[in-house]
Design a protein around this motif. Structure first.
Motif, mmCIF file in Angstrom:
data_model
loop_
_atom_site.group_PDB
_atom_site.id
_atom_site.type_symbol
_atom_site.label_atom_id
_atom_site.label_comp_id
_atom_site.label_asym_id
_atom_site.label_seq_id
_atom_site.Cartn_x
_atom_site.Cartn_y
_atom_site.Cartn_z
ATOM 1 N N MET A 17 -2.668 4.928 1.464
ATOM 2 C CA MET A 17 -2.862 3.755 0.610
ATOM 3 C C MET A 17 -2.191 2.505 1.167
ATOM 4 O O MET A 17 -2.609 1.389 0.870
ATOM 5 C CB MET A 17 -2.365 4.049 -0.807
ATOM 6 C CG MET A 17 -3.285 4.975 -1.586
ATOM 7 S SD MET A 17 -5.028 4.419 -1.546
ATOM 8 C CE MET A 17 -4.909 2.819 -2.354
ATOM 9 N N LYS A 18 -1.176 2.670 1.993
ATOM 10 C CA LYS A 18 -0.573 1.498 2.619
ATOM 11 C C LYS A 18 -1.592 0.799 3.512
ATOM 12 O O LYS A 18 -1.710 -0.437 3.501
ATOM 13 C CB LYS A 18 0.657 1.913 3.439
ATOM 14 C CG LYS A 18 1.377 0.751 4.096
ATOM 15 C CD LYS A 18 2.618 1.220 4.854
ATOM 16 C CE LYS A 18 3.336 0.051 5.501
ATOM 17 N NZ LYS A 18 4.547 0.511 6.253
ATOM 18 N N PHE A 193 -12.907 -2.081 -5.176
ATOM 19 C CA PHE A 193 -12.140 -2.158 -6.426
ATOM 20 C C PHE A 193 -10.854 -2.954 -6.208
ATOM 21 O O PHE A 193 -10.492 -3.810 -7.020
ATOM 22 C CB PHE A 193 -11.776 -0.746 -6.927
ATOM 23 C CG PHE A 193 -12.959 0.148 -7.186
ATOM 24 C CD1 PHE A 193 -14.148 -0.362 -7.676
ATOM 25 C CD2 PHE A 193 -12.876 1.511 -6.944
ATOM 26 C CE1 PHE A 193 -15.238 0.471 -7.907
ATOM 27 C CE2 PHE A 193 -13.951 2.353 -7.180
ATOM 28 C CZ PHE A 193 -15.140 1.830 -7.662
ATOM 29 N N GLY A 194 -10.166 -2.653 -5.109
ATOM 30 C CA GLY A 194 -8.921 -3.357 -4.818
ATOM 31 C C GLY A 194 -9.136 -4.835 -4.573
ATOM 32 O O GLY A 194 -8.327 -5.674 -4.986
ATOM 33 N N LEU A 195 -10.231 -5.184 -3.898
ATOM 34 C CA LEU A 195 -10.557 -6.595 -3.653
ATOM 35 C C LEU A 195 -10.734 -7.342 -4.965
ATOM 36 O O LEU A 195 -10.207 -8.449 -5.131
ATOM 37 C CB LEU A 195 -11.829 -6.691 -2.811
ATOM 38 C CG LEU A 195 -12.385 -8.104 -2.570
ATOM 39 C CD1 LEU A 195 -11.385 -8.955 -1.799
ATOM 40 C CD2 LEU A 195 -13.724 -8.036 -1.840
ATOM 41 N N MET A 196 -11.458 -6.740 -5.898
ATOM 42 C CA MET A 196 -11.664 -7.408 -7.187
ATOM 43 C C MET A 196 -10.354 -7.588 -7.931
ATOM 44 O O MET A 196 -10.166 -8.572 -8.658
ATOM 45 C CB MET A 196 -12.659 -6.613 -8.021
ATOM 46 C CG MET A 196 -14.077 -6.645 -7.461
ATOM 47 S SD MET A 196 -15.277 -5.848 -8.541
ATOM 48 C CE MET A 196 -15.262 -6.947 -9.960
ATOM 49 N N GLU A 235 -4.436 1.500 -12.684
ATOM 50 C CA GLU A 235 -3.063 1.857 -12.317
ATOM 51 C C GLU A 235 -2.878 2.023 -10.806
ATOM 52 O O GLU A 235 -1.878 1.599 -10.240
ATOM 53 C CB GLU A 235 -2.649 3.151 -13.034
ATOM 54 C CG GLU A 235 -2.436 2.969 -14.526
ATOM 55 C CD GLU A 235 -1.738 4.167 -15.145
ATOM 56 O OE1 GLU A 235 -0.838 4.740 -14.491
ATOM 57 O OE2 GLU A 235 -2.095 4.519 -16.287
ATOM 58 N N LEU A 236 -3.858 2.645 -10.149
ATOM 59 C CA LEU A 236 -3.686 2.924 -8.723
ATOM 60 C C LEU A 236 -4.227 1.826 -7.819
ATOM 61 O O LEU A 236 -3.752 1.677 -6.688
ATOM 62 C CB LEU A 236 -4.356 4.256 -8.363
ATOM 63 C CG LEU A 236 -3.784 5.497 -9.045
ATOM 64 C CD1 LEU A 236 -4.429 6.752 -8.473
ATOM 65 C CD2 LEU A 236 -2.263 5.577 -8.927
ATOM 66 N N GLN A 386 -1.783 10.531 -6.706
ATOM 67 C CA GLN A 386 -1.379 9.138 -6.502
ATOM 68 C C GLN A 386 -2.284 8.443 -5.489
ATOM 69 O O GLN A 386 -2.148 7.242 -5.275
ATOM 70 C CB GLN A 386 0.072 9.078 -6.023
ATOM 71 C CG GLN A 386 1.088 9.569 -7.037
ATOM 72 C CD GLN A 386 1.082 8.738 -8.305
ATOM 73 O OE1 GLN A 386 1.193 7.507 -8.256
ATOM 74 N NE2 GLN A 386 0.950 9.379 -9.453
ATOM 75 N N HIS A 387 -3.183 9.196 -4.884
ATOM 76 C CA HIS A 387 -4.131 8.614 -3.921
ATOM 77 C C HIS A 387 -5.504 8.561 -4.593
ATOM 78 O O HIS A 387 -6.149 9.593 -4.789
ATOM 79 C CB HIS A 387 -4.203 9.448 -2.653
ATOM 80 C CG HIS A 387 -4.917 8.767 -1.515
ATOM 81 N ND1 HIS A 387 -6.228 8.322 -1.597
ATOM 82 C CD2 HIS A 387 -4.498 8.438 -0.253
ATOM 83 C CE1 HIS A 387 -6.578 7.762 -0.457
ATOM 84 N NE2 HIS A 387 -5.545 7.811 0.376
#
Length: 586
Positions: A17-18, A193-196, A235-236, A386-387
Motif C-alpha cells: 500500500m505504500k 478509488f484513492g485518486l477520488m 477507511e483503507l 489491512q490491504h
C-alpha cells in the motif's frame, strides 16, 4: 468453514500500500477537476457540494439513466430532455451515462469484445464535452471504476467535471469474456478509488444491485456488505462513498428502511447519488409499469422528505423492460415523478417512523455481525485485511453464495436454499418466488418429465433472473442442468456441449448483442457438427444494426438462424422432450 477460493491471480503479489499510495499522490498532482455547466449554474465545484446545499434547502434531486451508443445522439437527446423539461415546468438534476462494456477495458483490448448498446467515448474531446451539453450534472458508473480500465476512466471523468463515479460493486460481478486482466483490474481500481479520495466533494458510487446485492438472499447480509465496501473504500483508501440500490427493491417500505440503514453508517456525511427505480416490477404492459413507477418514486420522495440523504429520485421510463427508451418517454416519466414528489409531503407525516427505525436497527445489528464474521473469516484464510487489494480479490474469489452460506446471520436450516433462513428475504427473492409460482402454474406438473436429458444454460451479461427461472423449471422436471453462469461466451457453450453431449442450449441476454451472439454460436455449432443441437434465446433480443443509434428488435433475424426465441416458459419442457425424443423439427 468450507470455502473454495476461485483465485484469478495470486493477490499476495500485489504491490504494497505504500507503493499504491505513492502512485495515487503522483496521479492526483497531475489531475484537475473540470467545471461543468451544472457547476457554473449553481456556483459549486462538485456534485457533493450541490447536494449538501440542496439537503439544507429541502430540494429533492431527480435522475435519469441514458444509454444511446453514439456521442452525437447522446448530446442531442440530453439537450432536448433538459430544455423540454424546463419548458414544461419540470427539471432534472443529474444524468447517468451508461457506457458500453468495451469502455471497461484498455483500448488495445476492445477489439476482442462485441460492442453493445451503451455509449462509447472515442476521444478526449468527447470526454471533456460530457459536462458541457446542458446544466445537468453527468454521473458515470457502468464500466468505469471497478473494471480493468478503472484508473484511466476515473482520471478522464474527473477532468470532465464528473465527481460521482462508480461502480465499486462491478469489481465483483462484471466480466469481460476472453480478457483476463484481474490483477490489473484490482490495482487500477485501488488507484481510482484513492485518486477520488484526493479531491473534496467527489463521491465513489456503488450500485449494490449490480454486484452481490442481486446475489444475496438476505437483506441483513446485504446491510453487512455495505459495511465491508465502506471499510475498503473509506477507511483503507481514504475516499468518500455512497450506495445506490432500488432495481431489486419492490416493497416501498424496504426501500426506505434500506436507505436509513446506509445512512446510519455514513459517518462522513457523504450525500447520496440516486435511488434506482424498481425494474423487476416492469413488464411489457406500460400501463402497469406506470403503477410501478409511481410506487417506487413516491416511496423515495417520502424518504427524502423525512431524512434527506441527497439521493436523487430516479425516473425509469415505462418502456425500459423491452427497449431503449426514447427522449419523450424519459420526459413523460419525469412529469409523473414530479407529482409523486409533490404529494409526498402530505404522506410523510403519517408514516409510523418508529416501525421503520425498528426494521433499520434489526438490519444494522445483523449487518454488523455479518461484517465481523466475514472479516474474521478472511483473516483465518490468511488474507491481510489491512490491504484493500487482497480483500477485494479474496471476496471475489469466494463469491456471494459462499459468503452468505458460511458467514450469513440467518438461522441455520437444512431445507433453506443456502442453509440459512433469511432474517429478511430480499425483494428479488420474494419476487422470483412469486414469478416462479406463476410460471409453474402455467407449466403444470412437470416432475420427472425431463429425466435423462441434459441442458446447458447461461446468460450473456449480469442479468440472470430469466436464467435462474429456466434452471428451476428444468431441475424440477428432472433434467441435468449445466449452468455456465453469466457473461458466457459462445466458445464456452461449445466446449460444454462437447463435454456433456447436451442437445439443448438456453441463453438469456439483455446487453444488446443478441444477433451477433446468435450468429457466432450457430456458426460454431455448424463447424463442430452440432446441427442437431437446439438453441433457445430469451430476454431482450435487440442490437444496434448497421450503425443505428438505438438498439432495434432482432427477433426475426435470430429466428432465421434456427433459434427459438418465443419467450414462453410453458413451452420449455415440451420442446426439450421433443428434442430428446427425436421429434423436434429444426
Amino acid at each position: 468453514m468450507q470455502i473454495t477460493m476461485n483465485k484469478r491471480f495470486e493477490f499476495k503479489d500485489l504491490p504494497d500500500m505504500k507503493e499504491i499510495r505513492s502512485q495515487i499522490d503522483k496521479i492526483a498532482a497531475q489531475t484537475t477537476i473540470g467545471e461543468t455547466l451544472f457547476f457554473k449554474k449553481h456556483g459549486v465545484t462538485s456534485e457533493g457540494e450541490f447536494k449538501l446545499k440542496a439537503i439544507k434547502e429541502g430540494f429533492i434531486s431527480k435522475h435519469s439513466h441514458i444509454g444511446w451508443n453514439s456521442w452525437d445522439e447522446t448530446a442531442k437527446n440530453v439537450e432536448y430532455i433538459y430544455n423540454e423539461l424546463e419548458r414544461r415546468g419540470s427539471y432534472i438534476t443529474r444524468m447517468g451515462f451508461i457506457c458500453d462494456w468495451i469502455m471497461g477495458v484498455p483500448e488495445e483490448y476492445r477489439s476482442k469484445l462485441q460492442p453493445g448498446t451503451g455509449l462509447i467515448l472515442k476521444n478526449p474531446d468527447e470526454w471533456k464535452a460530457i459536462g458541457q451539453i446542458a446544466p445537468v450534472q453527468p454521473h458515470m458508473s457502468d464500466h468505469m471504476i471497478g473494471c480493468p480500465n478503472a484508473l484511466e476512466n476515473a482520471r478522464l471523468a474527473l477532468e470532465a467535471g464528473v465527481t460521482s463515479i462508480g461502480n465499486v460493486s462491478h469489481y465483483f460481478t462484471y466480466e469481460y469474456p476472453g480478457i483476463e486482466l484481474e490483477r490489473e483490474r484490482t490495482i487500477n481500481s485501488l488507484l481510482a478509488f484513492g485518486l477520488m479520495g484526493k479531491f473534496e466533494g467527489t463521491i465513489v458510487h456503488s450500485n449494490l444491485d449490480d454486484g452481490y446485492g442481486n446475489q444475496f438472499h438476505d437483506l441483513a447480509n446485504l446491510a453487512g456488505w455495505t459495511m465491508i465496501e465502506r471499510y475498503l473504500v473509506e477507511e483503507l483508501l481514504g475516499a468518500s462513498m455512497t450506495f445506490s440500490y432500488g432495481n431489486l427493491f419492490s416493497d416501498p417500505i424496504s426501500r426506505i428502511v434500506f436507505n436509513m440503514v446506509c445512512d446510519a453508517t455514513n459517518t462522513k456525511g457523504t450525500p447520496g447519488t440516486m435511488t434506482f427505480g424498481n425494474t423487476i416490477d416492469y413488464g411489457l404492459d406500460f400501463a402497469r409499469n406506470y403503477g410501478a413507477l409511481c410506487n417506487f418514486s413516491l416511496a423515495d420522495a417520502i424518504c427524502q422528505r423525512h431524512k434527506p440523504t441527497g439521493h436523487a429520485v430516479a425516473s425509469v421510463p415505462v418502456s425500459e423492460a423491452c427497449r431503449i427508451p426514447t427522449p419523450e418517454e424519459i420526459i413523460e416519466g419525469h412529469l409523473c415523478v414530479d407529482v409523486m414528489i409533490e404529494k409526498s409531503k402530505f404522506l410523510e407525516p403519517f408514516i409510523d417512523w418508529s416501525k421503520v427505525e425498528a426494521e433499520r436497527d434489526i438490519l444494522l445489528a445483523c449487518g454488523r455481525v455479518f461484517f465481523e464474521r466475514v472479516m474474521s473469516g478472511l483473516e483465518d484464510l490468511g488474507v491481510d485485511t489491512q490491504h484493500p487489494g487482497e480483500v477485494f480479490a479474496a471476496l471475489k474469489a469466494i463469491g456471494a453464495e459462499q459468503l452468505e452460506r458460511n458467514f450469513g446471520v440467518g438461522k441455520k436450516e437444512k431445507t433453506a436454499i443456502r442453509g440459512r433462513e433469511p432474517v429478511k428475504p430480499t425483494d428479488i427473492i420474494k419476487t422470483l418466488q412469486t414469478k416462479h409460482q406463476k410460471v409453474f402454474a402455467g407449466v403444470g406438473n412437470v416432475e420427472r418429465e425431463l429425466e435423462g436429458t441434459k441442458v446447458v444454460i447461461g446468460s450473456t451479461d449480469i442479468h440472470d433472473y430469466g436464467k435462474e427461472m429456466l434452471k428451476s423449471i428444468c431441475n424440477t422436471a428432472g433434467a441435468h442442468v449445466f449452468d455456465l453462469g453469466t457473461y458466457v461466451t459462445a466458445e464456452e457453450i461449445i466446449e460444454n456441449l462437447l463435454e456433456t453431449e447436451s442437445k439443448v442450449v438456453m441463453i438469456s441476454t439483455y446487453n444488446g448483442i443478441a444477433l451477433s451472439f446468435a450468429k457466432e454460436l450457430t456458426s460454431l455449432l455448424q463447424e463442430n457438427g452440432m446441427d442437431d443441437v437446439v438453441v433457445m434465446m430469451g430476454g431482450l433480443i435487440n442490437e444496434n444494426i448497421d450503425g443505428s443509434q438505438l438498439a432495434v428488435d432482432v427477433t426475426s433475424e435470430v429466428k432465421s438462424l434456427g433459434i427459438i426465441c418465443d419467450n414462453r416458459m410453458e413451452e420449455i419442457v415440451p420442446i426439450i422432450k421433443q428434442v430428446y425424443a427425436g421429434e423436434h423439427e429444426q
